[in-house]
Write an enzyme that holds these catalytic residues in place. Sequence first.
Site, PDB file in Angstrom:
ATOM      1  N   SER A 161       1.769  -9.455   3.937  1.00 18.45           N
ATOM      2  CA  SER A 161       2.669 -10.317   3.767  1.00 18.45           C
ATOM      3  C   SER A 161       3.286 -11.583   5.037  1.00 18.45           C
ATOM      4  O   SER A 161       4.177 -12.471   4.464  1.00 18.45           O
ATOM      5  CB  SER A 161       4.228  -9.756   3.544  1.00 18.45           C
ATOM      6  N   HIS A 191      -3.314 -11.973   0.087  1.00 20.70           N
ATOM      7  CA  HIS A 191      -2.157 -11.098  -0.378  1.00 20.70           C
ATOM      8  C   HIS A 191      -1.952 -11.205  -1.845  1.00 20.70           C
ATOM      9  O   HIS A 191      -1.369 -12.471  -2.964  1.00 20.70           O
ATOM     10  CB  HIS A 191      -1.294 -12.646  -0.201  1.00 20.70           C
ATOM     11  N   GLU A 198      -2.452 -15.202  -3.088  1.00 14.44           N
ATOM     12  CA  GLU A 198      -2.328 -15.884  -2.240  1.00 14.44           C
ATOM     13  C   GLU A 198      -3.519 -15.765  -1.164  1.00 14.44           C
ATOM     14  O   GLU A 198      -3.499 -15.017  -0.286  1.00 14.44           O
ATOM     15  CB  GLU A 198      -0.578 -15.868  -1.068  1.00 14.44           C
ATOM     16  N   ASN A 250       7.066 -14.761   0.038  1.00 16.48           N
ATOM     17  CA  ASN A 250       7.506 -14.061   0.694  1.00 16.48           C
ATOM     18  C   ASN A 250       8.640 -15.296   1.957  1.00 16.48           C
ATOM     19  O   ASN A 250       9.530 -14.571   2.395  1.00 16.48           O
ATOM     20  CB  ASN A 250       7.244 -13.363   1.671  1.00 16.48           C
TER      21      ASN A 250
HETATM   22  N1  LIG Z   1       4.918  -3.082  -0.605  1.00 20.78           N
HETATM   23  C1  LIG Z   1       4.842  -4.371  -1.680  1.00 20.78           C
HETATM   24  O1  LIG Z   1       5.383  -4.702  -1.723  1.00 20.78           O
HETATM   25  C2  LIG Z   1       4.234  -5.540  -0.066  1.00 20.78           C
HETATM   26  C3  LIG Z   1       3.349  -6.397  -1.331  1.00 20.78           C
HETATM   27  C4  LIG Z   1       2.292  -6.950  -1.003  1.00 20.78           C
HETATM   28  C5  LIG Z   1       2.062  -6.854   0.274  1.00 20.78           C
HETATM   29  N2  LIG Z   1       2.119  -5.601   0.998  1.00 20.78           N
HETATM   30  C6  LIG Z   1       2.051  -5.466   2.704  1.00 20.78           C
HETATM   31  O2  LIG Z   1       0.355  -4.477   1.871  1.00 20.78           O
HETATM   32  C7  LIG Z   1       0.741  -3.695   3.147  1.00 20.78           C
HETATM   33  C8  LIG Z   1       0.617  -1.983   3.120  1.00 20.78           C
HETATM   34  O3  LIG Z   1       2.032  -1.934   2.647  1.00 20.78           O
HETATM   35  P1  LIG Z   1       2.033  -0.707   2.253  1.00 20.78           P
HETATM   36  O4  LIG Z   1       3.595  -1.108   1.533  1.00 20.78           O
HETATM   37  O5  LIG Z   1       1.255  -0.626   0.915  1.00 20.78           O
HETATM   38  O6  LIG Z   1       2.230   0.096   2.956  1.00 20.78           O
HETATM   39  P2  LIG Z   1       2.720   1.521   2.800  1.00 20.78           P
HETATM   40  O7  LIG Z   1       3.255   2.270   3.748  1.00 20.78           O
HETATM   41  O8  LIG Z   1       2.570   1.760   1.352  1.00 20.78           O
HETATM   42  O9  LIG Z   1       1.187   2.518   2.817  1.00 20.78           O
HETATM   43  C9  LIG Z   1       0.431   2.252   3.611  1.00 20.78           C
HETATM   44  C10 LIG Z   1      -1.282   3.463   3.859  1.00 20.78           C
HETATM   45  O10 LIG Z   1      -2.098   2.873   4.626  1.00 20.78           O
HETATM   46  C11 LIG Z   1      -2.193   4.180   5.412  1.00 20.78           C
HETATM   47  N3  LIG Z   1      -3.145   3.878   6.776  1.00 20.78           N
HETATM   48  C12 LIG Z   1      -2.119   3.656   7.755  1.00 20.78           C
HETATM   49  N4  LIG Z   1      -3.319   4.008   8.801  1.00 20.78           N
HETATM   50  C13 LIG Z   1      -4.134   3.444   8.244  1.00 20.78           C
HETATM   51  C14 LIG Z   1      -6.051   3.254   9.238  1.00 20.78           C
HETATM   52  N5  LIG Z   1      -5.657   3.060  10.388  1.00 20.78           N
HETATM   53  N6  LIG Z   1      -6.887   3.182   7.928  1.00 20.78           N
HETATM   54  C15 LIG Z   1      -6.521   3.762   7.419  1.00 20.78           C
HETATM   55  N7  LIG Z   1      -5.013   4.137   6.432  1.00 20.78           N
HETATM   56  C16 LIG Z   1      -3.896   3.615   7.354  1.00 20.78           C
HETATM   57  C17 LIG Z   1      -0.526   4.577   5.339  1.00 20.78           C
HETATM   58  O11 LIG Z   1      -1.420   6.711   5.246  1.00 20.78           O
HETATM   59  C18 LIG Z   1      -0.454   4.534   4.625  1.00 20.78           C
HETATM   60  O12 LIG Z   1      -0.865   5.249   3.342  1.00 20.78           O
HETATM   61  C19 LIG Z   1       1.340  -4.165   4.558  1.00 20.78           C
HETATM   62  O13 LIG Z   1       0.414  -5.435   5.283  1.00 20.78           O
HETATM   63  C20 LIG Z   1       2.434  -5.338   3.043  1.00 20.78           C
HETATM   64  O14 LIG Z   1       2.627  -6.096   3.641  1.00 20.78           O
HETATM   65  C21 LIG Z   1       2.854  -4.608   0.634  1.00 20.78           C
END
Ligand SMILES: NC(=O)c1ccc[n+]([C@@H]2O[C@H](COP(=O)([O-])OP(=O)(O)OC[C@H]3O[C@@H](n4cnc5c(N)ncnc54)[C@H](O)[C@@H]3O)[C@@H](O)[C@H]2O)c1
Length: 555
Positions: free
Chosen positions: A122, A143, A155, A193
């Site tokens: 993000s 994204h 994005e 964002n």
């Molecule tokens: N939450 C949102 O609204 C949102 C929106 C757009 C983008 N993002 C981006 O998406 C990404 C993930 O965010 P999220 O909110 O889904 O996080 P989250 O914490 O909900 O999920 C992350 C997942 O990654 C797994 N993980 C951690 N290390 C790992 C590895 N080495 N190999 C495989 N899996 C692994 C964890 O077990 C977990 O299930 C971030 O970069 C975030 O910025 C989040």
Amino acid sequence: MQGAPLATVGVVGLGAMGAGIAEVFARSGLQVVAVEIIEEALDRGRATLTRSTDRAVARGRLSGTDRDALLGRITFAVGLSALAEVDLVIEAVPERLDLKRRLFADLDRICRPGTILASNTSSLSVTEIAVATGRPDRVVGMHFFNPAPVMKLVEVVRTVTTSTEVVGAVQELCARLGKVAVTIADRAGFVANALLFGYLNQAVGMLESGYAGREEIDTAMRLGAGLPMGPLTLLDLIGLDTAYEILETMYRRGGRDRRHAPVPLLRQMVTAGLLGRKSGGGFYRYERPGSAIVVPDGQTPAAAPLDGARPVRRVGVVGPGEAAEGLGEIFRRAGYDVVVVARDAGRSGGSPGLTALADADLVVEAVADELASKQALFAELAEVCKPEALLATTTGTLPVIDIAMAARRPAEVVGLHLLDPTPAGAVVEIVRTVRSSPEAVTTARAVCAGLGRAGVVCGDRAGFVVRALLHPYLNDAVRMLEASYATVDDIDHAMTLGCGYPAGPFEVLDRVGPEAALRIQRRLYRESREPGLAPAPLLEQVVTAGRSFRGQPAE
Ligand SMILES: NC(=O)c1ccc[n+]([C@@H]2O[C@H](COP(=O)([O-])OP(=O)(O)OC[C@H]3O[C@@H](n4cnc5c(N)ncnc54)[C@H](O)[C@@H]3O)[C@@H](O)[C@H]2O)c1
């Protein structure tokens, strides 16, 4: 050029975002390899996917057969080795640069040389992630927005090293997924964002300082600005840990704008394990981890909150013809006994009509939004109204306390800022000054309830809740345009298709009017002295030139 279209994709990390992204791919007929770090997380990801597709079937958006086929296209695995043969990998692991750089180096070793490596980051630098691999030309940002199956925007972040062929292939993939791609350069927070997180952080600041309550901030933005959900509900959906990391990165990469320095409350909540929906509790409490259903907690407003309200039957409205009539009609329709005193803007001294307000329980004024006119009127009201009458100003821009002091009975004065109803409903900001009595505020709340409008109690600061949160975001959008980072259309699309806003910032600016927006922004800046709130020079120029944003010809 890319030969065959991408057929198999890998998704790494099946948390809040990854599970939804895997669903989007599989729904479009792609073969998906979904990877987690440990078995337990994999099970959780699989359960999220099953729940989400079951919901789609229950709502009639997917047939049972299609759901089975969709899930049948997804292979679940622990560890990256399952990704050796895929055409594209997208990662959605936690928002930490070191973690993502290590992951990309591993993927570079494991995947075929032609595989495209995409990040769902993000806010982190896609360039810094790309150079951790031996194929920075094949690394790109992709994204998605939360929830990925619903939000139409992607994005696409092209770094200085991403090849044109890879950007083309990813854009084509987005089209196959039924998404709208906005392709942009690698900057902190990209478009959406960069505009969203200052606003979210500021909302947490309002809560932390006690300026307004949890439900009130969310209600104000939902009903007052027409947003699909309030900022604190949205933070719970995003995940407070993810939001914290995004703000940290935005602060460091985005020019150290203090508005992105995470409000201390956020860090405390993350440390306490209050991560939002995913942990079952954040700003709100949820039925269970992963649920969207809010259950009452210690902060939920009490059931009988209007004890101590004074009875209000007779309402006086003062203002120039049409405005006062319109306001009077709102009260009349709600069953109040209404007296309207027509009074022109700017007139002061000896308005005989005011004596008709002698026995009003509430007097609301809607005269011109100039301090002197309002002060003069309140001084007169203090002479004619009964001592316990509640006196309310509808100002949206002036400090209520300056008006209250002119009435010489400031304890009985509040602001009642009526915002136009949005499709979701109507809201009134009830402005409590440092001198407003608790009874006056409670009475104002009872009146709003009587009008069938949500009353939101807040402090007496520039912009109250809605404008204070909305206008800095609008100003930031103008700055982004000014910096030529994205076009008016791209920015508006980012907010409507990525965040579900009913209108993009430039559409809103044109509706509010650039001149009115500039006036509000100046007031916000003058009061806060926050450098980030200084009006964007382009906003001033558009006003000087008498133009609008969407209406102006391309230059
Ligand atoms: N939450 C949102 O609204 C949102 C929106 C757009 C983008 N993002 C981006 O998406 C990404 C993930 O965010 P999220 O909110 O889904 O996080 P989250 O914490 O909900 O999920 C992350 C997942 O990654 C797994 N993980 C951690 N290390 C790992 C590895 N080495 N190999 C495989 N899996 C692994 C964890 O077990 C977990 O299930 C971030 O970069 C975030 O910025 C989040």
